[in-house]
Write a protein that holds these residues in place. Structure first.
Motif, PDB file in Angstrom:
ATOM      1  N   SER A  31       2.566   1.964  -3.221  1.00  0.00           N
ATOM      2  CA  SER A  31       1.727   2.532  -4.278  1.00  0.00           C
ATOM      3  C   SER A  31       1.372   3.982  -3.992  1.00  0.00           C
ATOM      4  CB  SER A  31       0.462   1.704  -4.475  1.00  0.00           C
ATOM      5  OG  SER A  31      -0.271   1.648  -3.289  1.00  0.00           O
TER       6      SER A  31
ATOM      7  N   LYS B  56       2.153   1.718 -13.697  1.00  0.00           N
ATOM      8  CA  LYS B  56       0.893   1.858 -14.408  1.00  0.00           C
ATOM      9  C   LYS B  56       0.983   1.458 -15.870  1.00  0.00           C
ATOM     10  CE  LYS B  56      -1.976   1.701 -12.395  1.00  0.00           C
ATOM     11  NZ  LYS B  56      -3.233   0.987 -12.545  1.00  0.00           N
TER      12      LYS B  56
ATOM     13  N   GLY C 182       0.816  -1.205   0.000  1.00  0.00           N
ATOM     14  CA  GLY C 182       0.000   0.000   0.000  1.00  0.00           C
ATOM     15  C   GLY C 182       0.852   1.257   0.000  1.00  0.00           C
TER      16      GLY C 182
ATOM     17  N   LYS D  42     -11.237  -2.710 -10.547  1.00  0.00           N
ATOM     18  CA  LYS D  42     -10.642  -2.685  -9.214  1.00  0.00           C
ATOM     19  C   LYS D  42     -11.078  -3.882  -8.387  1.00  0.00           C
ATOM     20  CE  LYS D  42     -11.288   1.904  -8.644  1.00  0.00           C
ATOM     21  NZ  LYS D  42     -11.660   3.081  -7.864  1.00  0.00           N
TER      22      LYS D  42
ATOM     23  N   ASP E 250       3.024   5.240  -8.217  1.00  0.00           N
ATOM     24  CA  ASP E 250       2.441   4.188  -9.043  1.00  0.00           C
ATOM     25  C   ASP E 250       2.511   4.529 -10.526  1.00  0.00           C
ATOM     26  OD1 ASP E 250      -1.150   4.729  -8.928  1.00  0.00           O
ATOM     27  OD2 ASP E 250       0.511   6.057  -9.357  1.00  0.00           O
TER      28      ASP E 250
ATOM     29  N   ILE F 251      -5.678   6.331  -6.198  1.00  0.00           N
ATOM     30  CA  ILE F 251      -4.538   5.499  -6.592  1.00  0.00           C
ATOM     31  C   ILE F 251      -5.047   4.082  -6.797  1.00  0.00           C
ATOM     32  CG2 ILE F 251      -2.254   4.685  -5.957  1.00  0.00           C
ATOM     33  CD1 ILE F 251      -2.132   7.005  -3.968  1.00  0.00           C
ATOM     34  N   ASN F 252      -4.984   3.613  -8.015  1.00  0.00           N
ATOM     35  CA  ASN F 252      -5.576   2.309  -8.333  1.00  0.00           C
ATOM     36  C   ASN F 252      -5.023   1.166  -7.507  1.00  0.00           C
ATOM     37  OD1 ASN F 252      -7.515   2.882 -10.144  1.00  0.00           O
ATOM     38  ND2 ASN F 252      -6.166   2.783 -11.916  1.00  0.00           N
ATOM     39  N   ARG F 253      -3.709   1.116  -7.437  1.00  0.00           N
ATOM     40  CA  ARG F 253      -3.107  -0.022  -6.745  1.00  0.00           C
ATOM     41  C   ARG F 253      -3.470  -0.031  -5.272  1.00  0.00           C
ATOM     42  NH1 ARG F 253       3.019  -1.195  -7.241  1.00  0.00           N
ATOM     43  NH2 ARG F 253       2.479  -2.717  -5.687  1.00  0.00           N
ATOM     44  N   LEU F 254      -3.690   1.154  -4.739  1.00  0.00           N
ATOM     45  CA  LEU F 254      -4.058   1.215  -3.334  1.00  0.00           C
ATOM     46  C   LEU F 254      -5.496   0.730  -3.165  1.00  0.00           C
ATOM     47  CD1 LEU F 254      -2.956   2.027  -0.612  1.00  0.00           C
ATOM     48  CD2 LEU F 254      -3.878   4.303  -0.971  1.00  0.00           C
ATOM     49  N   ALA F 255      -6.325   1.059  -4.140  1.00  0.00           N
ATOM     50  CA  ALA F 255      -7.718   0.632  -4.046  1.00  0.00           C
ATOM     51  C   ALA F 255      -7.826  -0.885  -4.136  1.00  0.00           C
ATOM     52  CB  ALA F 255      -8.526   1.283  -5.156  1.00  0.00           C
ATOM     53  N   MET F 256      -6.855  -1.495  -4.825  1.00  0.00           N
ATOM     54  CA  MET F 256      -6.883  -2.953  -4.952  1.00  0.00           C
ATOM     55  C   MET F 256      -6.421  -3.647  -3.689  1.00  0.00           C
ATOM     56  SD  MET F 256      -5.038  -3.951  -8.388  1.00  0.00           S
ATOM     57  CE  MET F 256      -4.611  -2.702  -9.528  1.00  0.00           C
ATOM     58  N   ASN F 257      -5.746  -2.902  -2.838  1.00  0.00           N
ATOM     59  CA  ASN F 257      -5.153  -3.515  -1.657  1.00  0.00           C
ATOM     60  C   ASN F 257      -6.252  -3.845  -0.650  1.00  0.00           C
ATOM     61  OD1 ASN F 257      -3.680  -3.784   0.884  1.00  0.00           O
ATOM     62  ND2 ASN F 257      -1.943  -2.944  -0.237  1.00  0.00           N
ATOM     63  N   PRO F 258      -6.277  -5.079  -0.134  1.00  0.00           N
ATOM     64  CA  PRO F 258      -7.349  -5.448   0.785  1.00  0.00           C
ATOM     65  C   PRO F 258      -7.425  -4.549   2.014  1.00  0.00           C
ATOM     66  CG  PRO F 258      -6.218  -7.394   0.040  1.00  0.00           C
ATOM     67  CD  PRO F 258      -5.444  -6.243  -0.503  1.00  0.00           C
ATOM     68  N   ILE F 259      -6.299  -4.005   2.462  1.00  0.00           N
ATOM     69  CA  ILE F 259      -6.389  -3.119   3.631  1.00  0.00           C
ATOM     70  C   ILE F 259      -6.102  -1.677   3.238  1.00  0.00           C
ATOM     71  CG2 ILE F 259      -5.884  -4.838   5.389  1.00  0.00           C
ATOM     72  CD1 ILE F 259      -2.985  -3.741   5.342  1.00  0.00           C
TER      73      ILE F 259
ATOM     74  N   PHE G   8      -6.217   9.821  -1.982  1.00  0.00           N
ATOM     75  CA  PHE G   8      -5.525   8.546  -1.876  1.00  0.00           C
ATOM     76  C   PHE G   8      -6.312   7.458  -2.583  1.00  0.00           C
ATOM     77  CE2 PHE G   8      -1.983   9.276   0.868  1.00  0.00           C
ATOM     78  CZ  PHE G   8      -2.326  10.375   1.635  1.00  0.00           C
ATOM     79  N   GLY G   9      -7.619   7.579  -2.473  1.00  0.00           N
ATOM     80  CA  GLY G   9      -8.477   6.564  -3.075  1.00  0.00           C
ATOM     81  C   GLY G   9      -8.328   6.486  -4.580  1.00  0.00           C
TER      82      GLY G   9
ATOM     83  N   ASP H  59      -8.015   0.888   2.726  1.00  0.00           N
ATOM     84  CA  ASP H  59      -8.669   1.952   3.499  1.00  0.00           C
ATOM     85  C   ASP H  59      -7.961   2.193   4.812  1.00  0.00           C
ATOM     86  OD1 ASP H  59     -11.481  -0.022   2.757  1.00  0.00           O
ATOM     87  OD2 ASP H  59     -10.630   1.586   1.528  1.00  0.00           O
TER      88      ASP H  59
ATOM     89  N   PHE I 234      -9.360  -7.187  -9.133  1.00  0.00           N
ATOM     90  CA  PHE I 234      -7.984  -7.289  -8.671  1.00  0.00           C
ATOM     91  C   PHE I 234      -7.903  -7.512  -7.170  1.00  0.00           C
ATOM     92  CE2 PHE I 234      -5.329  -7.184 -12.095  1.00  0.00           C
ATOM     93  CZ  PHE I 234      -5.646  -6.185 -13.002  1.00  0.00           C
ATOM     94  N   LYS I 235      -8.797  -6.819  -6.441  1.00  0.00           N
ATOM     95  CA  LYS I 235      -8.795  -6.997  -4.992  1.00  0.00           C
ATOM     96  C   LYS I 235      -9.094  -8.449  -4.678  1.00  0.00           C
ATOM     97  CE  LYS I 235     -10.362  -3.683  -1.680  1.00  0.00           C
ATOM     98  NZ  LYS I 235     -11.440  -2.961  -1.052  1.00  0.00           N
TER      99      LYS I 235
ATOM    100  N   GLN J  97      -6.078 -10.718  -5.024  1.00  0.00           N
ATOM    101  CA  GLN J  97      -5.188 -10.680  -3.866  1.00  0.00           C
ATOM    102  C   GLN J  97      -5.756 -11.542  -2.747  1.00  0.00           C
ATOM    103  OE1 GLN J  97      -2.733  -7.657  -2.743  1.00  0.00           O
ATOM    104  NE2 GLN J  97      -2.092  -7.913  -4.841  1.00  0.00           N
ATOM    105  N   GLN J  98      -7.065 -11.368  -2.512  1.00  0.00           N
ATOM    106  CA  GLN J  98      -7.692 -12.105  -1.414  1.00  0.00           C
ATOM    107  C   GLN J  98      -7.622 -13.605  -1.688  1.00  0.00           C
ATOM    108  OE1 GLN J  98     -11.397 -10.085  -1.681  1.00  0.00           O
ATOM    109  NE2 GLN J  98     -10.934  -8.678  -0.033  1.00  0.00           N
TER     110      GLN J  98
END
Lengths: 452, 204
Positions: A121, A129, A118, A427, A125, B54-62, B51-52, B64, A430-431, A434-435
């Protein structure tokens, strides 16, 4: 006094005599190397370009380069596990003394992996990208594409240094020579052809000349192009529409087929080239003032298209260069004309260098130099089946349909198609990925445990 | 170098910031460029939405929670100084620099204690804060479950989540109050080489 003079002059003459053969030798050597150089150039590059055959040298070159990049990547990646599972295991391994096989369960420290991802990124990023995951992991020995270049090992740095020498010392001069040859031939030959009376002979010759010169230019950039679906190549009376990443797109397409170009007349060298090209076959050049007049533009384009003896028009509807990961809004002008549209998708392989031209960052000459000093330009061209405007479809919808087809083929992200909706979906998937990966790691072992 | 200096002069109190965080001028400039790129409305502050984006951050499970770590309780925006201070925690600990007793201890020292509001953090307390969302100093069973749920979502059943949470608390909870305090958290991470694994490579 006369003795001394004699002495002097003999000495001088002696010195003279010493230099002479050396001088001669040097001249001879230079002469020979130039001749060899030019013969090689001619035989291996220019002659095949004229006839459109290939020795396969560039393919071999590409394969060799790829192997070297793989090796370079290994050196960077050694000791750096990149997959989720490996990373988390590394974190745990450093903390736990327990036998890992039984301890592949949730640990409090697992959160570090996600946290670091996190924060990384947040920091940056932009780099990631533009490329897909596999492409990022390979380094193509150009510092300009590796923002995080650090000294990793001596061997790698030496290899990089060698690469610099080869690229700037050998490849660049070679390519510049070729570029000048190609452009020069284009200007000269098309002007000559301009004197011929209009007719089939002229058209045939002009096509051959254009193709030949573009092929030389392709070799000047060491562009390795794969054409797919050539049966869909644009025909006379049609409009060829392609996505635009760099000015090189024109050379890439025009070396495989003959097109009528559309554009604004520039001054300088560009202008000279444009003027001579139009002597041999009808291209559509607009004056600066005419460009603003949309009706005039449309009229000229449709006139050209109706004449079936004229070549298909090549248009890049996007107007500016995009970074080859997405296809932006297509301008609708070319879609209003009502002829058959032949979409073409061009995708550059980023492993060999970034072909994207950021016109606000670099000028054209700077950009061309960068292109000529990278390893190669590898790209794929797909000729898509022709499309026509359907009943009840307006120009904008037609344009979007064509754009979507191009984006799908090239594996490019079609922006502004569904608006925000599509991005949202991307989005979530992709999440989930990961999960899934994480849970497979945890729950998989839980099941094993309960079984035993 | 010229552009570095000109960018640096735009940032107020930049000397103090560099001393406090240990970042070099080049790093600060880079972070400033990034800050400006994220601050699309050019307000000089970042909001959670920035911050939201940022795509890669939005994909991150944690994702938020990480965003939350940047905002002190009650604060809705974060300015450049706070942005840099929090990122400073992720710098690899600089072993080579000699300890100058007159200089204030840089922010990413692992001995600095947890303080609320969170302005001085260590890596461990950043991680702790990610778990402990209500900031009561303890990771309750419910909070742990929430984190597990974010990381695993629909891939495992509720029972599996609960059993993982149970086991984790059992192992880490030393004083048996059914929650993990900061000390207990720290102890469970004793042998993990956090510095090596958490610190961001390109901040070196």
């Amino acid at each position: 006094i006369s003795f001394r003079c004699m002495g002097c002059s003999t000495e001088e003459m002696g010195l003279f005599l010493d230099f002479n053969p050396f001088d001669n030798l040097l001249c001879i050597l230079l002469g020979i190397s130039f001749t060899v150089w030019f013969t090689l150039l001619l035989v291996f590059i220019i002659v095949p370009a004229i006839f459109g055959v290939s020795f396969g040298i560039r393919q071999l070159y590409m394969k060799t380069l790829l192997k070297i990049f793989e090796w370079a990547t290994h050196r960077i990646e050694r000791g750096e596990p990149t997959s989720l599972e490996e990373e988390i295991k590394e974190i745990r391994r450093s903390g736990s003394n327990r036998d890992l096989d039984h301890a592949s369960e949730f640990e409090m420290s697992d959160i570090f992996y996600f946290c670091r991802q996190g924060v990384e990124s947040i920091m940056d990023d932009e780099v990631t990208k533009r490329f897909s995951a596999e492409e990022l992991e390979s380094w193509n020995l150009l510092t300009r594409s590796n923002y995080n270049f650090q000294h990793i090992s001596l061997r790698l740095t030496v290899l990089w240094g060698l690469g610099v020498v080869i690229r700037y010392g050998f490849l660049l001069p070679l390519r510049v020579t070729l570029a000048f040859t190609g452009v020069g031939l284009l200007v000269v030959l098309t002007s000559i052809i301009g004197f011929l009376p209009n007719g089939r002979m002229k058209n045939f010759l002009s096509e051959q000349v254009h193709l030949m010169c573009y092929r030389i230019c392709v070799r000047a950039l060491t562009a390795i192009i794969t054409y797919h679906d050539s049966e869909n190549k644009p025909k006379n009376g049609g409009i060829c529409v392609a996505n635009h990443t760099s000015p090189i797109d024109v050379i890439i397409l025009a070396s495989d087929g003959c097109y009528a170009m559309v554009g604004q007349i520039h001054g300088g060298l560009m202008g000279v080239i444009q003027k001579s090209m139009v002597k041999a076959c009808p291209h559509i050049w607009f004056e600066r003032s005419e460009v603003k007049d949309r009706h005039l533009v449309a009229k000229r384009l449709s006139d050209h298209v109706e004449d079936k003896t004229k070549l298909p028009i090549l248009i890049f509807p996007e107007g500016t260069c995009i970074n080859n990961t997405s296809v932006m809004m297509f301008k609708k002008g070319s879609f209003e004309i009502g002829s058959t549209v032949y979409p073409v998708a061009i995708k550059y392989d980023p492993r060999f260098g970034d072909a994207f031209w950021n016109s606000s960052q670099f000028g054209m000459v700077n950009y061309l130099l960068r292109m000529m000093s990278s390893w190669a330009i590898v790209c794929s061209v797909w000729y898509l089946p022709p499309m026509t405007r359907e009943e009840g479809e307006d120009a904008v919808q037609f344009a979007n349909r064509v754009k979507a087809a191009i984006a799908r083929q090239g594996g490019l992200v079609d922006l502004l198609w569904d608006g925000g909706l599509k991005r949202g979906k991307v989005k979530d998937t992709f999440k989930e990925e990961q999960q899934k990966l994480y849970s497979k790691m945890l729950v998989g072992t839980q099941e094993d445990r309960s079984r035993s | 170098m010229g552009s570095t200096n000109s960018t640096l002069s735009k940032i107020p109190n930049v000397e103090e910031l560099m001393q406090e965080t240990g970042f070099t001028p080049a790093h600060i400039v880079r972070l400033y460029d990034r800050f400006e790129a994220l601050d699309k409305e050019k307000t000089g502050h970042l909001r959670p939405q920035d911050f939201g984006a940022i795509n890669r951050l939005a994909m991150n499970p944690i994702g938020d929670r990480i965003i939350g770590a940047f905002f002190s309780p009650g604060q809705e925006t974060v300015d450049f100084h706070s942005f840099v201070r929090i990122l400073a925690h992720f710098r690899p600990a600089d072993k080579k620099r000699p300890k100058d007793p007159s200089m204030p201890e840089p922010v990413n020292s692992r001995t600095s204690k947890l303080k609320y509001p969170p302005l001085v953090f260590s890596l461990i307390s950043v991680a702790f804060q990610l778990y402990d969302q209500d900031k009561d100093g303890k990771i309750s069973r419910a909070e742990l479950l929430q984190v597990l749920r974010s990381m695993l979502e629909m891939q495992v059943t509720e029972e599996q989540l609960e059993s993982i949470a149970d086991r984790t608390i059992q192992e880490a909870d030393l004083d048996k109050d059914d929650a993990i305090s900061f000390e207990e958290f720290r102890k469970s991470l004793e042998k993990v080489n956090i510095d090596h694994k958490m610190s961001i490579r390109f901040l070196r």
